[in-house]
Design a protein around this motif. Structure first.
Motif, PDB file in Angstrom:
ATOM      1  N   ALA A  58       0.832  -1.207   0.000  1.00 38.02           N
ATOM      2  CA  ALA A  58       0.000   0.000   0.000  1.00 38.02           C
ATOM      3  C   ALA A  58       0.868   1.258   0.000  1.00 38.02           C
ATOM      4  O   ALA A  58       0.557   2.237  -0.684  1.00 38.02           O
ATOM      5  CB  ALA A  58      -0.926  -0.008   1.214  1.00 38.02           C
ATOM      6  N   SER A  59       1.975   1.231   0.743  1.00 38.69           N
ATOM      7  CA  SER A  59       2.876   2.383   0.789  1.00 38.69           C
ATOM      8  C   SER A  59       3.533   2.626  -0.563  1.00 38.69           C
ATOM      9  O   SER A  59       3.710   3.774  -0.984  1.00 38.69           O
ATOM     10  CB  SER A  59       3.949   2.168   1.857  1.00 38.69           C
ATOM     11  N   LEU A  60       3.902   1.554  -1.249  1.00 36.27           N
ATOM     12  CA  LEU A  60       4.486   1.686  -2.584  1.00 36.27           C
ATOM     13  C   LEU A  60       3.471   2.290  -3.545  1.00 36.27           C
ATOM     14  O   LEU A  60       3.782   3.210  -4.306  1.00 36.27           O
ATOM     15  CB  LEU A  60       4.983   0.331  -3.089  1.00 36.27           C
ATOM     16  N   MET A  61       2.243   1.796  -3.504  1.00 34.61           N
ATOM     17  CA  MET A  61       1.198   2.354  -4.371  1.00 34.61           C
ATOM     18  C   MET A  61       0.951   3.822  -4.044  1.00 34.61           C
ATOM     19  O   MET A  61       0.808   4.645  -4.942  1.00 34.61           O
ATOM     20  CB  MET A  61      -0.093   1.542  -4.218  1.00 34.61           C
ATOM     21  N   PHE A  62       0.915   4.161  -2.756  1.00 30.90           N
ATOM     22  CA  PHE A  62       0.705   5.552  -2.342  1.00 30.90           C
ATOM     23  C   PHE A  62       1.804   6.447  -2.899  1.00 30.90           C
ATOM     24  O   PHE A  62       1.533   7.527  -3.440  1.00 30.90           O
ATOM     25  CB  PHE A  62       0.665   5.643  -0.818  1.00 30.90           C
ATOM     26  N   ALA A  63       3.055   5.997  -2.766  1.00 32.57           N
ATOM     27  CA  ALA A  63       4.181   6.818  -3.227  1.00 32.57           C
ATOM     28  C   ALA A  63       4.145   7.016  -4.733  1.00 32.57           C
ATOM     29  O   ALA A  63       4.438   8.111  -5.226  1.00 32.57           O
ATOM     30  CB  ALA A  63       5.500   6.172  -2.801  1.00 32.57           C
ATOM     31  N   ILE A  64       3.780   5.987  -5.474  1.00 31.86           N
ATOM     32  CA  ILE A  64       3.687   6.110  -6.935  1.00 31.86           C
ATOM     33  C   ILE A  64       2.539   7.037  -7.317  1.00 31.86           C
ATOM     34  O   ILE A  64       2.682   7.930  -8.157  1.00 31.86           O
ATOM     35  CB  ILE A  64       3.518   4.720  -7.593  1.00 31.86           C
ATOM     36  N   ARG A  65       1.400   6.843  -6.688  1.00 31.58           N
ATOM     37  CA  ARG A  65       0.227   7.658  -7.009  1.00 31.58           C
ATOM     38  C   ARG A  65       0.398   9.112  -6.578  1.00 31.58           C
ATOM     39  O   ARG A  65      -0.211  10.011  -7.153  1.00 31.58           O
ATOM     40  CB  ARG A  65      -1.016   7.048  -6.371  1.00 31.58           C
ATOM     41  N   LYS A  66       1.227   9.347  -5.568  1.00 29.81           N
ATOM     42  CA  LYS A  66       1.514  10.713  -5.124  1.00 29.81           C
ATOM     43  C   LYS A  66       2.095  11.536  -6.269  1.00 29.81           C
ATOM     44  O   LYS A  66       1.872  12.742  -6.358  1.00 29.81           O
ATOM     45  CB  LYS A  66       2.497  10.640  -3.951  1.00 29.81           C
ATOM     46  N   PHE A  67       2.832  10.860  -7.155  1.00 32.22           N
ATOM     47  CA  PHE A  67       3.411  11.524  -8.326  1.00 32.22           C
ATOM     48  C   PHE A  67       2.587  11.265  -9.585  1.00 32.22           C
ATOM     49  O   PHE A  67       3.082  11.355 -10.692  1.00 32.22           O
ATOM     50  CB  PHE A  67       4.859  11.059  -8.531  1.00 32.22           C
ATOM     51  N   ILE A 107       6.872   4.446 -15.062  1.00 27.11           N
ATOM     52  CA  ILE A 107       6.505   5.047 -13.780  1.00 27.11           C
ATOM     53  C   ILE A 107       7.398   6.261 -13.520  1.00 27.11           C
ATOM     54  O   ILE A 107       8.610   6.126 -13.305  1.00 27.11           O
ATOM     55  CB  ILE A 107       6.614   4.027 -12.637  1.00 27.11           C
ATOM     56  N   ASP A 108       6.774   7.428 -13.553  1.00 33.05           N
ATOM     57  CA  ASP A 108       7.489   8.683 -13.367  1.00 33.05           C
ATOM     58  C   ASP A 108       8.020   8.804 -11.939  1.00 33.05           C
ATOM     59  O   ASP A 108       7.367   8.397 -10.989  1.00 33.05           O
ATOM     60  CB  ASP A 108       6.538   9.845 -13.677  1.00 33.05           C
ATOM     61  N   LYS A 109       9.216   9.349 -11.805  1.00 31.05           N
ATOM     62  CA  LYS A 109       9.858   9.620 -10.514  1.00 31.05           C
ATOM     63  C   LYS A 109      10.036   8.354  -9.685  1.00 31.05           C
ATOM     64  O   LYS A 109      10.015   8.387  -8.443  1.00 31.05           O
ATOM     65  CB  LYS A 109       9.083  10.677  -9.740  1.00 31.05           C
ATOM     66  N   VAL A 113      10.400   7.538  -5.576  1.00 30.20           N
ATOM     67  CA  VAL A 113       9.424   6.653  -4.929  1.00 30.20           C
ATOM     68  C   VAL A 113      10.137   5.578  -4.123  1.00 30.20           C
ATOM     69  O   VAL A 113       9.823   5.332  -2.955  1.00 30.20           O
ATOM     70  CB  VAL A 113       8.495   5.999  -5.986  1.00 30.20           C
ATOM     71  N   LEU A 114      11.132   4.943  -4.753  1.00 28.76           N
ATOM     72  CA  LEU A 114      11.841   3.846  -4.098  1.00 28.76           C
ATOM     73  C   LEU A 114      12.634   4.318  -2.885  1.00 28.76           C
ATOM     74  O   LEU A 114      12.837   3.558  -1.937  1.00 28.76           O
ATOM     75  CB  LEU A 114      12.756   3.141  -5.097  1.00 28.76           C
ATOM     76  N   GLU A 115      13.067   5.568  -2.898  1.00 28.37           N
ATOM     77  CA  GLU A 115      13.813   6.121  -1.761  1.00 28.37           C
ATOM     78  C   GLU A 115      12.925   6.367  -0.543  1.00 28.37           C
ATOM     79  O   GLU A 115      13.406   6.343   0.583  1.00 28.37           O
ATOM     80  CB  GLU A 115      14.469   7.448  -2.153  1.00 28.37           C
ATOM     81  N   GLN A 116      11.631   6.590  -0.756  1.00 21.02           N
ATOM     82  CA  GLN A 116      10.808   7.042   0.364  1.00 21.02           C
ATOM     83  C   GLN A 116       9.642   6.142   0.756  1.00 21.02           C
ATOM     84  O   GLN A 116       9.125   6.278   1.865  1.00 21.02           O
ATOM     85  CB  GLN A 116      10.277   8.443   0.073  1.00 21.02           C
ATOM     86  N   VAL A 135      13.303  -5.766   1.725  1.00 22.97           N
ATOM     87  CA  VAL A 135      12.286  -5.426   0.727  1.00 22.97           C
ATOM     88  C   VAL A 135      12.926  -5.382  -0.654  1.00 22.97           C
ATOM     89  O   VAL A 135      13.942  -4.722  -0.857  1.00 22.97           O
ATOM     90  CB  VAL A 135      11.650  -4.051   1.039  1.00 22.97           C
ATOM     91  N   THR A 136      12.310  -6.097  -1.578  1.00 21.55           N
ATOM     92  CA  THR A 136      12.737  -6.087  -2.976  1.00 21.55           C
ATOM     93  C   THR A 136      11.556  -5.658  -3.827  1.00 21.55           C
ATOM     94  O   THR A 136      10.455  -6.192  -3.671  1.00 21.55           O
ATOM     95  CB  THR A 136      13.212  -7.487  -3.423  1.00 21.55           C
ATOM     96  N   VAL A 137      11.787  -4.692  -4.708  1.00 23.35           N
ATOM     97  CA  VAL A 137      10.739  -4.235  -5.624  1.00 23.35           C
ATOM     98  C   VAL A 137      11.143  -4.645  -7.029  1.00 23.35           C
ATOM     99  O   VAL A 137      12.275  -4.417  -7.459  1.00 23.35           O
ATOM    100  CB  VAL A 137      10.560  -2.690  -5.561  1.00 23.35           C
ATOM    101  N   LEU A 138      10.202  -5.273  -7.738  1.00 26.37           N
ATOM    102  CA  LEU A 138      10.425  -5.696  -9.118  1.00 26.37           C
ATOM    103  C   LEU A 138       9.357  -5.083 -10.005  1.00 26.37           C
ATOM    104  O   LEU A 138       8.213  -4.906  -9.577  1.00 26.37           O
ATOM    105  CB  LEU A 138      10.361  -7.224  -9.232  1.00 26.37           C
ATOM    106  N   ASP A 139       9.726  -4.782 -11.244  1.00 27.35           N
ATOM    107  CA  ASP A 139       8.720  -4.263 -12.169  1.00 27.35           C
ATOM    108  C   ASP A 139       8.065  -5.427 -12.899  1.00 27.35           C
ATOM    109  O   ASP A 139       8.359  -6.610 -12.644  1.00 27.35           O
ATOM    110  CB  ASP A 139       9.305  -3.216 -13.120  1.00 27.35           C
ATOM    111  N   SER A 140       7.171  -5.128 -13.812  1.00 26.14           N
ATOM    112  CA  SER A 140       6.413  -6.168 -14.513  1.00 26.14           C
ATOM    113  C   SER A 140       7.283  -7.031 -15.411  1.00 26.14           C
ATOM    114  O   SER A 140       6.888  -8.123 -15.807  1.00 26.14           O
ATOM    115  CB  SER A 140       5.270  -5.551 -15.321  1.00 26.14           C
ATOM    116  N   ASP A 141       8.493  -6.567 -15.726  1.00 29.82           N
ATOM    117  CA  ASP A 141       9.422  -7.350 -16.524  1.00 29.82           C
ATOM    118  C   ASP A 141      10.347  -8.198 -15.665  1.00 29.82           C
ATOM    119  O   ASP A 141      11.247  -8.872 -16.168  1.00 29.82           O
ATOM    120  CB  ASP A 141      10.268  -6.426 -17.413  1.00 29.82           C
TER     121      ASP A 141
END
Length: 147
Positions: A58-67, A107-109, A113-116, A135-141
């Motif tokens: 949810a925090s990752l989605m929030f940070a992305i949507r914030k931008f 995904i802009d910025k 996003v990943l920093e915060q 925590v590991t974040v991966l994109d759709s690829d």
């Protein structure tokens, strides 16, 4: 907007099985795994791991949507192995994988996003003093976006 108080009722059903009442959000049953309980529902350790992963997603989605970005269909996986500490089982670490439903380039910025985003996660930041959370974040690829 005020943060809602936490008010959850647990009622013993039998043995180690509890009904948890979330009020307007309904009920669920938890149970310790064998040999203590009968494993008729998720156990407290699973709920803790779920809370960490859910909050991070949810925090990752929030940070992305914030931008004004679109995270796509986000999904997560969390794993951890209880370890003996001073003779007692403890959750000492959790590994959370967060999967975005979009390629990183869309995904802009994203770097910002990943920093915060982890700082927005109340649950993870609350348990980190006692549990190592990787925590590991991966994109759709499948590209790993952080380390």
């Amino acid at each position: 907007m005020a943060n809602p108080a936490i008010d959850i009722k647990l009622q013993l059903i039998e043995n180690y099985k509890f009904e948890i009442d979330f009020g307007e959000f309904g009920q669920m049953v938890t149970d310790e795994h064998e040999p203590v309980g009968h494993g008729e529902g998720p156990g407290p350790s699973q709920l803790l791991a779920t809370a960490v992963a859910n909050c991070l997603a949810a925090s990752l989605m929030f940070a992305i949507r914030k931008f004004k970005g679109d995270p796509g269909q986000v999904w997560a996986r969390v794993s951890g192995d209880p370890e003996r500490v001073d003779g007692r089982l403890r959750i000492t670490n959790l590994a959370v994988e967060l999967h975005l439903g979009q390629p990183a380039a869309s995904i802009d910025k994203l770097e910002r996003v990943l920093e915060q985003f982890e700082d927005f996660c109340v649950v993870t930041q609350s348990v980190r003093s006692g549990i190592d959370v990787a925590v590991t974040v991966l994109d759709s690829d499948g590209q790993v976006l952080n380390t």
